[in-house]
Enzyme design. Structure first.
Site, PDB file in Angstrom:
ATOM      1  N   ARG A   1       0.853  -1.198   0.000  1.00  8.62           N
ATOM      2  CA  ARG A   1       0.000   0.000   0.000  1.00  8.62           C
ATOM      3  C   ARG A   1       0.881   1.237   0.000  1.00  8.62           C
ATOM      4  NH1 ARG A   1      -4.757   0.273   4.278  1.00  8.62           N
ATOM      5  NH2 ARG A   1      -3.007   0.661   5.669  1.00  8.62           N
TER       6      ARG A   1
ATOM      7  N   ASP B   1       0.642  -3.500  11.898  1.00  6.84           N
ATOM      8  CA  ASP B   1       1.091  -3.839  10.542  1.00  6.84           C
ATOM      9  C   ASP B   1       1.492  -5.316  10.509  1.00  6.84           C
ATOM     10  OD1 ASP B   1       2.946  -4.305   8.303  1.00  6.84           O
ATOM     11  OD2 ASP B   1       2.696  -2.148   7.954  1.00  6.84           O
TER      12      ASP B   1
ATOM     13  N   THR C   1      -1.283   7.504  -0.871  1.00  6.66           N
ATOM     14  CA  THR C   1      -2.572   7.313  -1.567  1.00  6.66           C
ATOM     15  C   THR C   1      -3.388   6.182  -0.944  1.00  6.66           C
ATOM     16  OG1 THR C   1      -1.671   5.671  -3.080  1.00  6.66           O
ATOM     17  CG2 THR C   1      -1.505   7.998  -3.759  1.00  6.66           C
TER      18      THR C   1
ATOM     19  N   ASP D   1       5.059  -6.215   9.086  1.00 10.34           N
ATOM     20  CA  ASP D   1       6.147  -5.860  10.010  1.00 10.34           C
ATOM     21  C   ASP D   1       6.180  -6.797  11.207  1.00 10.34           C
ATOM     22  OD1 ASP D   1       7.176  -3.773   8.545  1.00 10.34           O
ATOM     23  OD2 ASP D   1       5.932  -2.254   9.511  1.00 10.34           O
TER      24      ASP D   1
HETATM   25  C1  PRP Z   1      -1.083  -4.976   4.223  1.00  6.38           C
HETATM   26  C2  PRP Z   1      -1.874  -6.264   4.285  1.00  6.38           C
HETATM   27  C3  PRP Z   1      -2.746  -6.169   3.050  1.00  6.38           C
HETATM   28  C4  PRP Z   1      -3.004  -4.699   2.938  1.00  6.38           C
HETATM   29  C5  PRP Z   1      -4.397  -4.428   3.414  1.00  6.38           C
HETATM   30  O1  PRP Z   1      -0.031  -5.085   3.333  1.00  6.38           O
HETATM   31  O2  PRP Z   1      -1.094  -7.401   4.337  1.00  6.38           O
HETATM   32  O3  PRP Z   1      -2.117  -6.677   1.879  1.00  6.38           O
HETATM   33  O4  PRP Z   1      -2.048  -4.040   3.787  1.00  6.38           O
HETATM   34  O5  PRP Z   1      -4.738  -3.122   3.184  1.00  6.38           O
HETATM   35  P1  PRP Z   1      -5.863  -2.702   2.147  1.00  6.38           P
HETATM   36  O6  PRP Z   1      -7.030  -3.598   2.374  1.00  6.38           O
HETATM   37  O7  PRP Z   1      -6.172  -1.269   2.546  1.00  6.38           O
HETATM   38  O8  PRP Z   1      -5.311  -2.791   0.762  1.00  6.38           O
HETATM   39  P2  PRP Z   1       1.048  -3.914   3.172  1.00  6.38           P
HETATM   40  O9  PRP Z   1       0.629  -2.971   2.108  1.00  6.38           O
HETATM   41  O10 PRP Z   1       1.356  -3.307   4.502  1.00  6.38           O
HETATM   42  O11 PRP Z   1       2.297  -4.675   2.582  1.00  6.38           O
HETATM   43  P3  PRP Z   1       3.253  -5.733   3.310  1.00  6.38           P
HETATM   44  O12 PRP Z   1       2.444  -6.980   3.536  1.00  6.38           O
HETATM   45  O13 PRP Z   1       4.326  -5.950   2.299  1.00  6.38           O
HETATM   46  O14 PRP Z   1       3.741  -5.128   4.591  1.00  6.38           O
HETATM   47  N1  URA Z   2      -2.403  -3.463   6.782  1.00  2.00           N
HETATM   48  C1  URA Z   2      -1.976  -3.936   7.979  1.00  2.00           C
HETATM   49  O1  URA Z   2      -0.995  -4.681   8.056  1.00  2.00           O
HETATM   50  N2  URA Z   2      -2.661  -3.573   9.080  1.00  2.00           N
HETATM   51  C2  URA Z   2      -3.744  -2.770   9.038  1.00  2.00           C
HETATM   52  O2  URA Z   2      -4.332  -2.485  10.088  1.00  2.00           O
HETATM   53  C3  URA Z   2      -4.160  -2.283   7.780  1.00  2.00           C
HETATM   54  C4  URA Z   2      -3.467  -2.660   6.679  1.00  2.00           C
END
Ligand code: PRP
Ligand code: URA
Length: 209
Positions: free
Chosen positions: A104, A200, A108, A203
């Site tokens: 994400r 997160d 945005t 993380d």
């Molecule tokens: C997190 C999570 C989803 C997304 C959810 O990933 O694992 O893929 O956010 O958010 P959304 O429903 O608003 O799209 P992130 O973008 O943090 O990436 P990562 O798993 O690489 O940390």
């Molecule tokens: N992605 C995450 O990992 N946690 C949240 O709460 C939202 C998006």
């Protein structure tokens, strides 16, 4: 309208509380995400088709059962979806695994795709999309669109924690995709984090913060 199933189960609730806790470290977080995924897999597979066959126990002939229907494909959304793969594969060892990578954008909040590698016969499989978090729904929507572009017709979305906003977003765009969650949380924060959520997920799984 797609079906939304909240998997109310004491074991899932207990384990979910462990990963929500900010004091839970990476090692335990990863292990418990695997355990929750295994429990969710059990519930998500309730309606898989079986066929009967005859087998012999050491004592006599009896009826056995085996899974039929389409083969399965697991598609984790990177990174955090990776945390759900081992738990699912422990119960579905012959499923093939595809990967869709996206993150994400912090400003945005829209998903930015960076990777896609799917089984060659992905269009011929029942697909389980895996991501622990369903927040705005943007990432899951993109992944489902990509799978539909590849010809997939049977897709389920499996998330551990979901915001009502994300569930609605996916239901509006994909009425054919059933959604399974361990918890439907209260709402999204101003920065689109799930509340109360677990922070997160990427993380926390990989110890990057
Ligand atoms: C997190 C999570 C989803 C997304 C959810 O990933 O694992 O893929 O956010 O958010 P959304 O429903 O608003 O799209 P992130 O973008 O943090 O990436 P990562 O798993 O690489 O940390
Ligand atoms: N992605 C995450 O990992 N946690 C949240 O709460 C939202 C998006």
């Amino acid at each position: 309208m797609s079906k939304v199933t909240v998997l109310e189960h004491p074991l899932i609730k207990h384990k979910l509380s462990i990963i929500r806790d900010k004091n839970t470290g990476t090692n335990e977080f990863r292990r418990v995400v695997t355990e929750i995924s295994q429990l969710m897999c059990y519930e998500v597979c309730r309606d898989l088709q079986l066929e009967e066959f005859e087998l012999e126990t050491p004592l006599e002939k009896t009826t056995g059962y085996r899974l039929t229907g389409k083969k399965l494909g697991l598609v984790p959304i990177l990174r955090a979806g990776l945390g759900m793969v081992d738990g699912m594969l422990s119960l579905l060892p012959s499923a093939k695994v595809g990967h869709i990578g996206m993150y994400r954008d912090h400003d945005t909040l829209k998903p930015v795709p960076y990777y896609s590698k799917l089984p060659e016969d992905v269009d011929d499989r029942d697909i389980f999309v895996l991501d622990p978090m369903l927040a705005t729904g943007g990432s899951a929507d993109d992944a489902i669109q990509e799978l539909k572009k590849q010809g997939c017709k049977s897709i389920r979305l499996i998330c551990i924690v979901a915001a009502p906003e994300g569930i609605q977003y996916i239901q509006d765009r994909h009425p054919d995709v059933d959604i399974y969650v361990a918890a439907k949380d209260r709402e999204l924060s101003d920065t689109a984090y799930i509340l109360p959520g677990l922070g997160d997920a990427g993380d926390r799984l990989f110890g990057t913060k």
